[in-house]
Design a protein around this motif. Sequence first.
Motif, PDB file in Angstrom:
ATOM      1  N   ASP A   1       0.050  -1.484  -0.171  1.00 19.45           N
ATOM      2  CA  ASP A   1      -0.155   0.257   0.089  1.00 19.45           C
ATOM      3  C   ASP A   1       0.931   1.413  -0.010  1.00 19.45           C
ATOM      4  O   ASP A   1       0.456   2.599  -0.077  1.00 19.45           O
ATOM      5  CB  ASP A   1      -0.719   0.116   1.250  1.00 19.45           C
ATOM      6  N   LEU A   2       2.218   1.108   0.221  1.00 26.36           N
ATOM      7  CA  LEU A   2       2.738   2.160  -0.524  1.00 26.36           C
ATOM      8  C   LEU A   2       3.768   2.139  -1.710  1.00 26.36           C
ATOM      9  O   LEU A   2       3.874   1.222  -1.983  1.00 26.36           O
ATOM     10  CB  LEU A   2       3.956   2.005   1.384  1.00 26.36           C
ATOM     11  N   ARG A   3       4.133   3.145  -1.689  1.00 28.64           N
ATOM     12  CA  ARG A   3       4.777   3.451  -2.990  1.00 28.64           C
ATOM     13  C   ARG A   3       6.118   3.970  -2.869  1.00 28.64           C
ATOM     14  O   ARG A   3       6.234   5.011  -2.604  1.00 28.64           O
ATOM     15  CB  ARG A   3       3.524   3.853  -4.161  1.00 28.64           C
ATOM     16  N   VAL A   4       7.581   3.475  -3.242  1.00 30.52           N
ATOM     17  CA  VAL A   4       8.723   3.521  -3.620  1.00 30.52           C
ATOM     18  C   VAL A   4       9.042   4.148  -4.970  1.00 30.52           C
ATOM     19  O   VAL A   4       9.151   3.313  -5.841  1.00 30.52           O
ATOM     20  CB  VAL A   4       9.184   2.259  -2.999  1.00 30.52           C
ATOM     21  N   GLY A   5       9.706   5.512  -4.698  1.00 29.09           N
ATOM     22  CA  GLY A   5      10.238   6.026  -5.984  1.00 29.09           C
ATOM     23  C   GLY A   5      11.659   6.005  -5.808  1.00 29.09           C
ATOM     24  O   GLY A   5      12.588   7.159  -4.346  1.00 29.09           O
ATOM     25  N   PRO A   6      12.741   6.028  -6.634  1.00 24.11           N
ATOM     26  CA  PRO A   6      13.661   6.435  -6.175  1.00 24.11           C
ATOM     27  C   PRO A   6      13.999   8.608  -6.574  1.00 24.11           C
ATOM     28  O   PRO A   6      13.170   9.113  -6.345  1.00 24.11           O
ATOM     29  CB  PRO A   6      14.547   6.745  -7.822  1.00 24.11           C
ATOM     30  N   ALA A   7      14.870   8.803  -5.395  1.00 21.43           N
ATOM     31  CA  ALA A   7      15.035  10.459  -5.324  1.00 21.43           C
ATOM     32  C   ALA A   7      16.420  11.042  -5.258  1.00 21.43           C
ATOM     33  O   ALA A   7      17.161   9.985  -5.544  1.00 21.43           O
ATOM     34  CB  ALA A   7      14.781  10.638  -4.109  1.00 21.43           C
ATOM     35  N   GLU A   8      17.295  12.156  -5.638  1.00 20.75           N
ATOM     36  CA  GLU A   8      18.136  12.392  -5.102  1.00 20.75           C
ATOM     37  C   GLU A   8      19.429  12.097  -4.361  1.00 20.75           C
ATOM     38  O   GLU A   8      18.676  11.328  -3.464  1.00 20.75           O
ATOM     39  CB  GLU A   8      18.735  13.962  -5.284  1.00 20.75           C
ATOM     40  N   ASP A   9      20.902  11.617  -4.263  1.00 21.19           N
ATOM     41  CA  ASP A   9      21.029  11.524  -3.430  1.00 21.19           C
ATOM     42  C   ASP A   9      21.364   9.890  -3.003  1.00 21.19           C
ATOM     43  O   ASP A   9      22.060  10.086  -1.964  1.00 21.19           O
ATOM     44  CB  ASP A   9      21.851  12.591  -2.755  1.00 21.19           C
ATOM     45  N   GLY A  10      20.482   9.010  -4.299  1.00 17.61           N
ATOM     46  CA  GLY A  10      20.590   7.483  -3.788  1.00 17.61           C
ATOM     47  C   GLY A  10      19.352   7.520  -2.646  1.00 17.61           C
ATOM     48  O   GLY A  10      19.481   6.473  -2.286  1.00 17.61           O
ATOM     49  N   LEU A  11      18.818   8.292  -2.147  1.00 21.31           N
ATOM     50  CA  LEU A  11      17.574   8.223  -1.365  1.00 21.31           C
ATOM     51  C   LEU A  11      16.357   7.702  -2.144  1.00 21.31           C
ATOM     52  O   LEU A  11      16.974   7.263  -3.605  1.00 21.31           O
ATOM     53  CB  LEU A  11      17.282   9.968  -0.499  1.00 21.31           C
ATOM     54  N   CYS A  12      15.305   8.003  -2.084  1.00 21.05           N
ATOM     55  CA  CYS A  12      13.859   7.156  -2.167  1.00 21.05           C
ATOM     56  C   CYS A  12      12.886   8.207  -1.518  1.00 21.05           C
ATOM     57  O   CYS A  12      12.954   8.661  -0.533  1.00 21.05           O
ATOM     58  CB  CYS A  12      14.182   5.589  -1.968  1.00 21.05           C
ATOM     59  N   ARG A  32       5.657   7.094  -0.555  1.00 19.74           N
ATOM     60  CA  ARG A  32       4.191   7.592  -0.009  1.00 19.74           C
ATOM     61  C   ARG A  32       3.606   6.730   0.067  1.00 19.74           C
ATOM     62  O   ARG A  32       3.152   6.141  -0.347  1.00 19.74           O
ATOM     63  CB  ARG A  32       4.100   8.629  -1.364  1.00 19.74           C
ATOM     64  N   LEU A  33       2.229   7.054   0.506  1.00 22.20           N
ATOM     65  CA  LEU A  33       0.991   6.226   0.606  1.00 22.20           C
ATOM     66  C   LEU A  33       0.502   6.199  -1.091  1.00 22.20           C
ATOM     67  O   LEU A  33      -0.181   7.437  -1.420  1.00 22.20           O
ATOM     68  CB  LEU A  33      -0.498   6.779   1.558  1.00 22.20           C
ATOM     69  N   ARG A  34      -0.028   5.006  -1.304  1.00 26.72           N
ATOM     70  CA  ARG A  34      -0.759   5.265  -2.549  1.00 26.72           C
ATOM     71  C   ARG A  34      -2.090   5.972  -2.372  1.00 26.72           C
ATOM     72  O   ARG A  34      -2.691   6.326  -3.357  1.00 26.72           O
ATOM     73  CB  ARG A  34      -0.961   3.670  -2.967  1.00 26.72           C
ATOM     74  N   ALA A  35      -3.114   5.715  -1.565  1.00 36.32           N
ATOM     75  CA  ALA A  35      -4.173   6.217  -1.472  1.00 36.32           C
ATOM     76  C   ALA A  35      -3.938   7.361  -1.214  1.00 36.32           C
ATOM     77  O   ALA A  35      -5.180   8.792  -1.740  1.00 36.32           O
ATOM     78  CB  ALA A  35      -4.898   5.432  -0.028  1.00 36.32           C
ATOM     79  N   ASP A  36      -3.283   8.097  -0.774  1.00 34.23           N
ATOM     80  CA  ASP A  36      -2.581   9.929  -0.837  1.00 34.23           C
ATOM     81  C   ASP A  36      -1.448   9.903  -1.194  1.00 34.23           C
ATOM     82  O   ASP A  36      -0.512   9.855   0.223  1.00 34.23           O
ATOM     83  CB  ASP A  36      -3.290   9.831   0.912  1.00 34.23           C
ATOM     84  N   PRO A  37      -0.702  10.598  -2.466  1.00 36.24           N
ATOM     85  CA  PRO A  37      -0.086  10.467  -2.453  1.00 36.24           C
ATOM     86  C   PRO A  37       1.344  11.476  -1.784  1.00 36.24           C
ATOM     87  O   PRO A  37       2.246  12.114  -1.438  1.00 36.24           O
ATOM     88  CB  PRO A  37      -0.030  11.060  -4.178  1.00 36.24           C
ATOM     89  N   ALA A  38      -0.080  12.848  -1.113  1.00 38.08           N
ATOM     90  CA  ALA A  38       0.877  13.762  -0.250  1.00 38.08           C
ATOM     91  C   ALA A  38       1.576  12.862   0.458  1.00 38.08           C
ATOM     92  O   ALA A  38       2.261  14.623   1.104  1.00 38.08           O
ATOM     93  CB  ALA A  38      -0.048  15.122  -0.234  1.00 38.08           C
ATOM     94  N   ARG A  39       1.467  12.523   1.407  1.00 34.38           N
ATOM     95  CA  ARG A  39       1.455  11.881   2.755  1.00 34.38           C
ATOM     96  C   ARG A  39       3.130  10.954   2.062  1.00 34.38           C
ATOM     97  O   ARG A  39       3.092  10.128   1.864  1.00 34.38           O
ATOM     98  CB  ARG A  39       0.985  11.114   3.145  1.00 34.38           C
ATOM     99  N   ALA A  40       3.797  11.448   2.494  1.00 30.78           N
ATOM    100  CA  ALA A  40       5.419  10.773   2.009  1.00 30.78           C
ATOM    101  C   ALA A  40       6.703  11.421   2.641  1.00 30.78           C
ATOM    102  O   ALA A  40       5.908  12.445   2.846  1.00 30.78           O
ATOM    103  CB  ALA A  40       5.563  11.561   0.488  1.00 30.78           C
ATOM    104  N   VAL A  41       7.472  10.385   3.351  1.00 36.98           N
ATOM    105  CA  VAL A  41       9.035  10.659   3.083  1.00 36.98           C
ATOM    106  C   VAL A  41      10.413  10.142   3.070  1.00 36.98           C
ATOM    107  O   VAL A  41       9.870   8.950   1.551  1.00 36.98           O
ATOM    108  CB  VAL A  41       8.484  10.096   4.644  1.00 36.98           C
ATOM    109  N   ARG A  42      10.520  10.913   3.048  1.00 34.56           N
ATOM    110  CA  ARG A  42      11.920  10.299   2.382  1.00 34.56           C
ATOM    111  C   ARG A  42      12.560   9.368   2.950  1.00 34.56           C
ATOM    112  O   ARG A  42      12.970  10.410   3.979  1.00 34.56           O
ATOM    113  CB  ARG A  42      13.272  12.197   2.204  1.00 34.56           C
ATOM    114  N   VAL A  43      13.830   8.550   2.414  1.00 37.43           N
ATOM    115  CA  VAL A  43      14.188   7.323   3.722  1.00 37.43           C
ATOM    116  C   VAL A  43      15.491   6.720   2.646  1.00 37.43           C
ATOM    117  O   VAL A  43      15.677   7.252   1.587  1.00 37.43           O
ATOM    118  CB  VAL A  43      13.767   6.091   2.950  1.00 37.43           C
TER     119      VAL A  43
END
Length: 248
Positions: A196-207, A210-221
């Motif tokens: 139910d979470l969707r992961v995607g790449p970000a800068e500097d090797g981070l990802c 976010r919640l699939r049901a509410d993509p605005a709820r997101a964290v950097r990991v």
Amino acid sequence: MSALRPLLAAAGLGLGIATVREPGPRPAGPAEAAAAASMPARRRLEFLAGRRAARRALRAVGLDCGEIPRSGRLPVFPPGRAASISHSAGIAVAVARAAGPGLPLGCDLELRPLPRAAARLVLREDEEELLDDRDEPFHAGSRPTGAGWTVTELFSAKEAAWKALAGTGLGPPCLGEAGEGLQGLRPARPTGSLRDLRVGPAEDGLCVVRLRADPARAVRVRVVRVGTGVFGYVLGPSPGLGPSAALI
């Protein structure tokens, strides 16, 4: 694990580490003692190690903390204190933050690599392109920028994000209760799963998770390789999301 302290400190996080082999593990108070008394011996040692790790993480950011009781599977901290706890292979780790009430906090330690076949329990089809084509074992240290992700890394990223998103009082309907850490790979939670979470790449090797049901709820990991395992931890809300929109 100790070598990660400067990396976490640069992100404003304190790291605490404890093991089940430390001599004389004792509860820090009656609530911890009552919780531990109902557990099998192995789980009791993990529970007490997790509490020690949490207190050490809080001390690393200048905060004292006595006993840490629990409500369900959730640790209950005194006002102004918070930490995220994870266990793997007899080691407990915790991360804590000194400032920023309501900021997301989550970590996950996985010292036993997951098989490629476990991907179906963690990912959906739109995430499978993130997987590394290499075999699961890898060298310790920071992951190469632009490299594919192993199942273990993606699992750890989602598990850390799950704790952060479910543990900030948001109560999103697709997330169940966030526990301290992985107690064995499970295909689903009581009211949802890591899929139910969707992961995607970000800068500097981070990802970004976010919640699939509410993509605005997101964290950097960030996920760091530790021996043949990984350690994932949440850095904060995803860029572009204000505090009120992200995680209060």
